[in-house]
Design a protein around this motif. Structure first.
Motif, PDB file in Angstrom:
ATOM      1  N   LYS A 334       0.821  -1.210   0.000  1.00 34.25           N
ATOM      2  CA  LYS A 334       0.000   0.000   0.000  1.00 34.25           C
ATOM      3  C   LYS A 334       0.853   1.257   0.000  1.00 34.25           C
ATOM      4  O   LYS A 334       0.470   2.278  -0.582  1.00 34.25           O
ATOM      5  CB  LYS A 334      -0.938  -0.024   1.204  1.00 34.25           C
ATOM      6  N   LEU A 335       2.021   1.204   0.653  1.00 37.68           N
ATOM      7  CA  LEU A 335       2.925   2.346   0.587  1.00 37.68           C
ATOM      8  C   LEU A 335       3.393   2.569  -0.844  1.00 37.68           C
ATOM      9  O   LEU A 335       3.427   3.707  -1.334  1.00 37.68           O
ATOM     10  CB  LEU A 335       4.122   2.115   1.507  1.00 37.68           C
ATOM     11  N   ARG A 337       1.848   1.721  -3.614  1.00 37.50           N
ATOM     12  CA  ARG A 337       0.743   2.244  -4.418  1.00 37.50           C
ATOM     13  C   ARG A 337       0.511   3.725  -4.131  1.00 37.50           C
ATOM     14  O   ARG A 337       0.203   4.514  -5.035  1.00 37.50           O
ATOM     15  CB  ARG A 337      -0.536   1.444  -4.131  1.00 37.50           C
ATOM     16  N   THR A 338       0.663   4.115  -2.874  1.00 36.27           N
ATOM     17  CA  THR A 338       0.471   5.521  -2.534  1.00 36.27           C
ATOM     18  C   THR A 338       1.540   6.386  -3.190  1.00 36.27           C
ATOM     19  O   THR A 338       1.253   7.475  -3.706  1.00 36.27           O
ATOM     20  CB  THR A 338       0.510   5.702  -1.015  1.00 36.27           C
ATOM     21  N   ARG A 343      -3.593   8.799  -4.177  1.00 41.41           N
ATOM     22  CA  ARG A 343      -4.580   8.359  -3.193  1.00 41.41           C
ATOM     23  C   ARG A 343      -5.673   7.545  -3.877  1.00 41.41           C
ATOM     24  O   ARG A 343      -6.445   8.063  -4.676  1.00 41.41           O
ATOM     25  CB  ARG A 343      -5.200   9.568  -2.497  1.00 41.41           C
ATOM     26  N   GLU A 347      -6.580   2.808   1.328  1.00 45.02           N
ATOM     27  CA  GLU A 347      -5.225   2.276   1.236  1.00 45.02           C
ATOM     28  C   GLU A 347      -4.515   2.310   2.579  1.00 45.02           C
ATOM     29  O   GLU A 347      -3.298   2.284   2.641  1.00 45.02           O
ATOM     30  CB  GLU A 347      -4.419   3.070   0.197  1.00 45.02           C
ATOM     31  N   LYS A 348      -5.256   2.404   3.683  1.00 41.83           N
ATOM     32  CA  LYS A 348      -4.649   2.386   5.010  1.00 41.83           C
ATOM     33  C   LYS A 348      -4.286   0.947   5.385  1.00 41.83           C
ATOM     34  O   LYS A 348      -5.110   0.044   5.270  1.00 41.83           O
ATOM     35  CB  LYS A 348      -5.610   2.965   6.046  1.00 41.83           C
ATOM     36  N   THR A 542      -1.314  14.521  -2.829  1.00 39.77           N
ATOM     37  CA  THR A 542      -1.805  15.029  -1.554  1.00 39.77           C
ATOM     38  C   THR A 542      -0.606  15.308  -0.655  1.00 39.77           C
ATOM     39  O   THR A 542       0.526  14.884  -0.928  1.00 39.77           O
ATOM     40  CB  THR A 542      -2.722  13.999  -0.866  1.00 39.77           C
ATOM     41  N   ARG A 544      -0.144  14.011   2.197  1.00 41.82           N
ATOM     42  CA  ARG A 544       0.288  12.725   2.738  1.00 41.82           C
ATOM     43  C   ARG A 544       1.215  12.017   1.764  1.00 41.82           C
ATOM     44  O   ARG A 544       2.260  11.458   2.160  1.00 41.82           O
ATOM     45  CB  ARG A 544      -0.932  11.855   3.039  1.00 41.82           C
ATOM     46  N   ARG A 545       0.855  12.015   0.483  1.00 42.13           N
ATOM     47  CA  ARG A 545       1.695  11.356  -0.508  1.00 42.13           C
ATOM     48  C   ARG A 545       3.057  12.038  -0.604  1.00 42.13           C
ATOM     49  O   ARG A 545       4.098  11.367  -0.681  1.00 42.13           O
ATOM     50  CB  ARG A 545       0.996  11.368  -1.863  1.00 42.13           C
TER      51      ARG A 545
END
Length: 571
Positions: A334-335, A337-338, A343, A347-348, A542, A544-545
């Motif tokens: 998931k990391l 993919r992020t 986003r 995906e958490k 984002t 976060r990304r």
């Protein structure tokens, strides 16, 4: 501006799907594990590991004692007497042999062994072993250096030192690092069993030869060599047995996926015992099943006793074995993919393997209660607390994957009705691919709800519809599936589905099968639509990304710097 075509009337109702009941399964009385009893498959350090840890603690305690009491001079005298006795038998020929025997502890040899391990572990993608290996190296070097700096013990006196040396002499850093590297190599690159047993004797022999050489040349004290061996052996032995046990992270050179755990031996026996204790199922065989279509767990076919007047009947249940390694793989997946795609939906990562199994069991029960054609859940089995769990469900015997089964209009309608029903109850499967659609006697089953989402976005539900239509068209054709889809969905809903999906949102198995057939089914469906909607944008930046990208690059830089520092550390 041309108006959109009128939507079809309300789609026909999609109630619970009628399907055959699963075969009866015999159950016995469940047994609650008493407090204090170990789990079915505990993590074990074993007697040798505990012995080495106790010996290393004794060495550290002895070093602390001589520092506090000032009795190091007595140890110096004893070491000197031993070295003097060894020096009395020196000869030119023996000195040449000792120089050659001690080459393994030289800086060049240690650096070469270090680089070889690094390259091999990375080449075989044994990432967990590599992380433990790096941690062991850091720990051993820092602890050894701290001990040497604290004790500040000089090299042997009253004996001529014939070899190269540097720094303080307690413990012997070359011997410490050599022991740690050899044991780490053994546990990270040599498969368990006879070969590893032979490897232990080889490591023992190399350490004995190296220690004898350094004592003959008076490069180290006997106690310094002993302390170095104990610290260098105990640290990797304990680390690899606790963090990469053979039952969870076996060293093997096969093409099997790392996610597929070995269910023979201790783990197989633990699964049988746990099934009877926790679910009351009497298992007679545990075998892998459908490994090719699973990359995030170990799917199993479990043969259990069934209700039979003769008492010898058997049935089967399906099990998905999850371990902590699957959770870590999910986090990295998931990391990635992020970082690569921005986003996406939900995906958490999961915080623990227990949470992962609980969530899948919950989602499966929601789908089952909603009338979806999914296997009936039978319960969760704990193999090792917070490390391994088994999700048990009904086994769909005699079924074929949708990519290999006969797909007619009835099967197409069932697949499309399942998507419509998920829309109605507020669910999305998120992993619709041939391996997750089973067909048996004209009945379609939807399996593997690990990625399913409760209350998903409309985009995610639209992706489910497109993927379902693509899978069903693999064994038929786009026009036939589209014609049946219009009985369940409007043209606007179908157009939205193909505007939302693309290569990224298709499971890898579906993309691979489309390439193998040489068909562009997505374009065929788009050609059938009376109109097209603009593609839904997926790539999004984002905060976060951006933050995760910076942190990941910084972590990679630190890892490179630490590795370079270890390679250039003084010996």
């Amino acid at each position: 501006m041309a108006s959109l075509p009128q939507a079809l009337p309300e789609p026909r109702a999609t109630g619970p799907v009628e399907r055959p009941a699963p075969p009866p399964i015999a159950r016995v009385r469940r047994r609650r594990r008493p407090s204090g009893e170990p789990p079915p498959l505990p993590r074990q350090l074993r007697a040798s590991g505990r012995w080495w840890l106790a010996l290393s603690a004794l060495v550290l305690l002895a070093c602390l004692t001589v520092v506090v009491t000032g009795t190091i001079r007595y140890v110096d005298v004893a070491d000197t007497r031993i070295l003097q006795a060894i020096a009395s038998v020196r000869s030119p020929a023996l000195t040449t042999v000792a120089d050659l025997a001690g080459m393994l502890a030289s800086a060049g040899a240690l650096h070469a062994l270090w680089l070889a391990d690094l390259v091999l572990l990375a080449a075989f993608r044994r990432w967990r072993h590599l992380l433990v290996w790096l941690g062991v190296g850091l720990f051993v070097i820092n602890v050894g250096t701290a001990m040497a700096t604290t004790l500040q013990r000089p090299r042997p006196f009253e004996v001529e030192v014939l070899g190269d040396w540097s720094g303080f002499a307690m413990p012997s850093l070359p011997v410490t690092l050599l022991a740690a590297l050899l044991v780490s190599t053994l546990y990270s690159l040599v498969p368990p069993g006879r070969r590893r047993a032979i490897g232990k004797w080889v490591v023992c022999g190399l350490l004995v030869v190296t220690a004898a050489s350094r004592l003959y040349l008076a490069q180290d004290h006997p106690t310094g060599v002993l302390a170095g061996v104990v610290l260098g052996v105990a640290t990797p032995l304990a680390a690899f047995r606790l963090l990469t046990p053979n039952s969870v992270h076996p060293v093997r050179y096969t093409r099997a996926r790392p996610a597929h755990l070995d269910v023979s031996g201790e783990r197989g026996a633990a699964i049988v015992r746990a099934l009877q204790d926790q679910l009351g199922l009497v298992a007679t065989a545990v075998t892998p099943f459908g490994l090719a279509g699973s990359g995030g767990s170990t799917p199993l076919r479990i043969t259990v006793k069934a209700h039979d007047p003769q008492g010898d009947g058997e049935s089967s249940v399906f099990g998905k074995l999850y371990a902590a390694t699957h959770v870590r793989s999910d986090r990295w997946y998931k990391l990635g993919r992020t970082l690569l795609y921005g986003r996406l939906e939900d995906e958490k990562p999961f915080t623990s393997v227990r949470r992962l199994v609980q969530y899948e069991d919950y989602v499966l029960r929601v789908l089952c209660d909603g009338g979806l054609p999914v296997p009936q859940p039978l319960g969760i089995v704990e193999i090792t607390p917070e490390r391994e769990y088994l999700l048990v469900t009904e086994f769909i015997a005699g079924a074929k994957e949708a990519g290999d089964a006969e797909v007619d209009d009835a099967v197409i309608d069932q697949g499309l009705a399942a998507v419509r029903r998920m829309w109605e109850i507020g669910m999305a499967h998120r992993d619709i691919k041939p391996a997750n659609l089973l067909v048996r006697d004209g009945t379609l089953y939807l399996i593997d709800s690990a990625f399913a989402e409760v209350r998903p976005s409309p985009w995610r539900q639209a992706v489910d519809l497109a993927n379902m239509m693509l899978v069903l068209a693999l064994r038929t054709d786009a026009e036939r599936v589209y014609r049946r889809a219009r009985l369940h969905f409007s043209d606007e809903e179908i157009a939205e589905a193909f505007a939302a999906t693309r290569g990224l949102t298709m499971p890898s198995q579906l993309r691979r099968m489309l390439r193998q057939q040489g068909r562009d089914l997505q374009e065929e469906f788009l050609a059938l639509l009376p109109f097209r909607l603009p593609p839904v944008r997926i790539q999004r930046w984002t905060w976060r990304r951006a933050g995760l990208t910076v942190v990941t690059l910084a972590a990679a830089g630190i890892a490179v710097y630490v590795s370079a520092g270890l390679l250039g550390s003084p010996l």
